[in-house]
Design an enzyme around this catalytic site. Structure first.
Site, short mmCIF file in Angstrom:
data_model
loop_
_atom_site.label_atom_id
_atom_site.label_comp_id
_atom_site.label_asym_id
_atom_site.label_seq_id
_atom_site.Cartn_x
_atom_site.Cartn_y
_atom_site.Cartn_z
N SER A 94 21.84 -68.33 -8.81
CA SER A 94 21.59 -68.85 -7.47
C SER A 94 22.74 -68.72 -6.48
O SER A 94 22.56 -68.95 -5.29
CB SER A 94 21.16 -70.33 -7.54
N SER A 110 18.76 -69.49 -5.34
CA SER A 110 18.36 -70.59 -4.48
C SER A 110 19.33 -70.90 -3.34
O SER A 110 18.93 -71.54 -2.37
CB SER A 110 18.18 -71.85 -5.32
N LYS A 150 25.70 -76.57 0.61
CA LYS A 150 24.33 -76.49 0.13
C LYS A 150 23.74 -77.91 0.06
O LYS A 150 24.44 -78.85 -0.33
CB LYS A 150 24.31 -75.84 -1.26
#
EC number: 6.3.5.7
Lengths: 475, 485
Positions: free
Chosen positions: B175, B151, B76
């Site tokens: 997330s 997210s 990420k």
């Protein structure tokens, strides 16, 4: 109307740790800009603070030294504001739960001793520096200082004059350097004073509106700034004006304070507990371990000096003005077993010479052991006070050890009674006028004769012996 | 791209049936083919990836391979990665090349796992649909008209589309779990403090936690073995003995008490999701588990509490993005204040600004007690509910999200509607508990449904055991989007 001044001080002391409070970078002063700023110090994305245990121990030492309460659980908070030399956009500080609460410090002004209570002391990190010169309309940022550990020490508003404020600041300076938590270097910003100053009519209970004078970095400026501020506030009030709460700066060139920001411009710092740091828990073992590292404190040492060396309270206070001075005195006093004489020499001849040469005690050319030996030679009759001063000069010049100087310069006090008698007789024969005056009742004439004998002996006669001989001859 | 678990890939690498370089190249090829449509990656750097893969091959050749050496992984874009662009999905960091590795990145590097690139995400991890990214929305591989969740939407999408065998994610309010559910993969948020946050760009420090995302629970267990461990650089990192999270995978579930919070099956839950989750409960019963009715009464306050605390911390954490030292700076400005306001006005997107404003407000003088302190108290009550519940059950089960993936743009105009997506995931963050999401079916449109497990502190091995046993009995996790093959 008669006015009373009310002063409280906030002092930022830089803690003498090798590394910063939340990172491993060095805290050494004077490095090239930004060479001591790590990823944590410049607040790169993702970095986290890790508390320096040494900084906490400095704060514990301070709390113990002033008899304060050490909060067993204390918390770091974030104080938010934007400024280019504040990399995170917040300063890590302590608001609601500081490590140190309460405590007190004794100060002496003239003959009066007072106790000033402290409100609190908390740990925080320093900001970097904004450099406005040399960048052609731009500002340079040096983050070497960012993250340097500070202990902000806040007093109660209990001082009533600039002299008391200076005495408090000096006592605090002595203490923090004494216990080794701060190097005390005011030019380098290791000890910075903010003064909260207000005035009120004598007898009024409520405090007047205060103005805070920021960043005073010498005791002289502290005194000047407060004196100016107090005059200004009284004049303003007597002219029918009002004091608005504000932060002001002292301009040493003009000797004036001037407005930095008003209350309306004050920041909302949006304090909240820093979620990156856990509460700091102090357990008894840790506190006791730190206590064991504390040196004898000035107050205890003053009492002991009076007891062990027979010096006065005033002398004891002067001699404990710094740890180096106290150590020097004690070494000298022990070397000669003459506490009072040692105190006189340290506070008299030695201090005068150091002042003249602008040296501090740590760099004295005359060691405490040498001074002790010198005093011992006065005590055993080898030297008169006057001769001793000549030997001291020799020591100061680095001419060798005490006995060697006495020998080399022939400064030994005259001990041969026959020789001295000859000199006395010669002086009496050469000064019939003085002899006559003495016999006519003028005591002064006797002193003149003593002086003549001393002169004739080139200072080496023992003054007590001279007195005795002269009296015997003249009766 | 064959369906391969991490353990199967590791076995192939160990047996020299394939090299790490070949494996990395295969994934890079798939990324090149699929990413333009999915937009799961912000940065791909084949050269760097292949260098890392070559280094892994050297380790394998030298007999110094660990359990996952040579297996590639996607990270990420919230993790600082030395020499890689690290944007956090924001214009503010569109040009920021990190000069150091996050602790998590260091662990994966030390394990010999090459990085396939940096995955797309909601800006500063603020969002539940991946639509707030400065680098454009991510598309759900099951249907590109739909969001992947957020997210960690890029991470979930790249794993679902088999552009990477695994990915790292972070979870502040759901997330990892919500995008895992919406993309039909498995994702785990560990107990707060188990994985170091050092080098992970902070959103809400007291809630942020990194975790693994992969097709299966077994994969997640292997990844968790790499990620966890004490880090002296993170003061909230827990000093605990190293655990093997695979140790209980094969334990039978007989006697397991599964808590079903009645509040999680109430109004607001999509009926297809409810049915799929109930079917999963039935499946677990067959495996020997016993359902237990529990209540998490205060969890109804989780969203309001979260939207006080997370923005409060975020408003402070994001203060460092001021245009002074790195990242975006407005090209034109007057004085210092103007530089700050233009930089931040232009560098942050709308959702980030909204949360900074909320956060600054709740922390401001006169409001702190009413909002921030009050929220902290309720946070404690929510955690207390869980403690009570764990007296009568071993693991809590419910839906991960109230519905399946929604259409791009469908909720982006209504922040509150968007926030409700994290209704079931936020309570675990507030309590600091571990939670995971695993696939448990599909809705009528063929979109994945996720079920959530929440365990007691440090019960990751237990949760993974339950999930693995469920995945041995079902094949939801093994399914991949047809259209992409």
């Amino acid at each position: 109307m008669k006015w009373e001044t009310v002063i409280g001080l906030e002092v930022h002391t830089q803690l003498a740790t090798r590394s910063k409070i939340f990172s491993g970078s060095s805290t050494a002063f004077g490095a090239a800009p930004n060479t001591q700023a790590s990823a944590v110090d410049i607040a790169l994305p993702g970095v986290l603070p890790v508390l320096n245990r040494g900084a906490v121990e400095c704060a514990i030492k301070f709390g113990l030294a002033i008899g304060a309460t050490l909060n067993r659980v204390n918390v770091f908070d974030r104080k938010s504001y934007f400024y280019p030399d504040l990399p995170k956009g917040y300063q890590i500080s302590q608001l609601a739960k500081p490590i140190v609460e309460g405590g007190a410090l004794n100060i002496v002004v003239g003959d009066t001793e007072r106790t000033i209570r402290l409100t609190r002391a908390h740990m925080e990190e320093d900001a970097g520096k904004s450099l406005h010169e040399d960048f052609h309309g731009m500002t340079g940022i040096d983050l070497n200082r960012a993250g340097t550990p500070l202990l902000e020490i806040v007093s109660e508003p209990e001082m009533r004059s600039s002299a008391e404020a200076v005495a408090y600041a000096r006592a605090l300076h002595t203490l923090v350097t004494w216990i080794g938590i701060c190097d005390g270097n005011m030019q380098e910003g290791s000890f910075r004073v903010d003064a909260n100053v207000s005035v009120r009519p004598v007898g009024q209970v409520e405090l007047g509106t205060r103005r805070e004078i920021k960043n005073l970095n010498s005791f002289r400026f502290l005194q000047q700034a407060i004196d100016y501020e107090v005059r200004w506030q009284i004049e303003t009030l007597e002219d029918g004006g009002r004091i608005e709460q504000a932060t002001v700066l002292f301009d040493p060139d003009r000797g004036e304070t001037r407005m930095m920001r008003s209350k309306e411009e004050a920041h909302d710092y949006r304090y909240f507990p820093d979620p990156d740091l856990l509460p700091v828990k102090l357990d008894e073992d840790w506190i006791e371990a730190v206590r064991a590292t504390l040196p004898e404190l000035p107050v205890a040492m003053q009492a002991r000096f009076q007891q062990d060396y027979g010096v006065s309270a005033y002398d004891a206070a002067v001699l404990t003005g710094s740890r180096a001075l106290a150590d020097y005195f004690e070494t000298a006093a022990q070397a000669c077993s003459q506490g009072k004489l040692a105190a006189n020499w340290v506070m008299g001849e030695l201090s005068a010479a150091l002042n003249k040469a602008e040296l501090d005690i740590a760099s004295s050319p005359v060691s405490a052991a040498q001074l002790g030996t010198l005093i011992a030679r006065i005590q055993d009759g080898t030297l008169s006070g006057k001769l001793a001063k000549q030997v001291f000069e020799g020591l100061w010049e680095g001419a060798g050890e005490v006995d060697a100087i006495i020998e080399a310069r022939g400064l030994k006090q005259m001990s041969d009674a026959g020789e001295l008698e000859k000199i006395v007789d010669a002086v009496l024969a050469a000064n019939p006028k003085s002899v006559e005056e003495f016999r006519a009742g003028k005591d002064k004439a006797f002193n003149a004769l003593v002086g003549q004998v001393m002169k004739a002996s080139r200072g080496k006669a023992n003054p007590a012996q001279v007195n005795e001989l002269l009296k015997a001859r003249l009766q | 791209m064959p369906e391969t678990s991490l353990s199967a890939l590791a076995a192939q690498l160990a047996a020299r049936q394939i090299s790490s370089r070949e494996l990395a190249q295969a994934y890079l090829d798939r990324i090149a083919a699929l990413n333009p449509a999915i937009n799961a990656f912000i940065t791909v750097d084949a050269e760097k990836t292949l260098l890392e893969a070559a280094a892994a091959d050297a380790l394998i050749a030298a007999g110094q391979a660990g359990p996952l050496t040579g297996v590639p992984i996607a990270h990420k874009d919230i993790f600082c990665t030395d020499g890689w662009l690290t944007t956090c999905g924001s214009k503010m960091l569109h040009n920021f090349v990190a000069p150091y590795d996050a602790h998590v990145i260091r662990r994966f590097k030390a394990a010999g796992m090459p990085s396939l690139g940096k995955t797309n995400m909601d800006e500063f991890a603020m969002g539940s649909s991946n639509e707030t990214s400065y680098f454009g929305a991510v598309k759900n591989p099951w249907n590109p008209a739909y969001v992947p969740g957020g997210s960690s939407g890029g991470a979930a999408a790249c794993v679902a589309a088999r552009m990477a065998p695994a990915a790292t994610g972070t979870d502040t309010g759901g997330s990892i779990r919500q995008p895992a559910a919406l993309c039909g993969i498995t994702g785990l948020k560990p107990t707060y403090g188990l994985v170091s946050r050092f080098g992970m760009i902070a959103f809400a420090s007291s809630l942020d936690q990194a975790g693994p995302m992969a097709p299966s629970a077994e994969d997640c267990a292997l990844l968790l073995n790499v990620m966890t461990g004490f880090d002296p650089n993170d003061s909230t990192s827990l000093a605990r003995e190293k655990e093997d999270y695979t140790r209980d995978l094969d334990k039978p579930l007989a006697g397991l008490r599964v808590g079903l919070p009645r509040e999680f099956f109430a109004e607001g839950l999509n009926s297809e999701v409810a049915a799929a989750v109930q079917a999963a409960v039935a499946e677990l019963k067959k495996l020997g588990a016993t359902p237990v009715d529990i209540s998490l009464a205060n969890s109804r306050l989780a969203i309001p509490v979260y939207y006080v605390l997370a923005p409060a911390e975020a408003s402070s954490n994001l203060s460092r993005f001021d245009g002074v030292r790195y990242g975006y700076r407005a090209p034109e400005y007057g004085n210092l204040d103007d530089m700050y306001s233009k930089t931040r006005a232009q560098g942050f997107g709308a959702e980030v600004k909204r949360r900074i404003l909320i956060g600054a407000y709740v922390l401001s003088h006169g409001y702190y007690d009413a909002y921030y302190l009050q929220a902290q108290k309720i946070r404690r009550l929510i955690a207390d509910d869980f403690s009570e519940a764990f007296k009568v059950c071993d693991v809590i089960l419910g839906p991960t999200a109230p519905g399946t993936a929604f259409k791009l743009g469908e909720k982006s105009g209504d922040p509150v509607e968007m926030y409700l997506n994290d209704l079931y995931t936020i309570p675990a963050n507030l309590a600091g508990l571990p939670g995971m999401s695993l696939p448990c079916g599909f809705d009528a449109q063929g979109l994945p449904i996720g079920l959530q497990l929440v365990g007691n502190y440090f019960s990751e091995a237990k949760m993974l055991n339950v999930a693995h046993q469920y995945q041995r009995a079902t094949d939801w996790h093994a399914r991949a989007p047809e259209g992409l093959k």
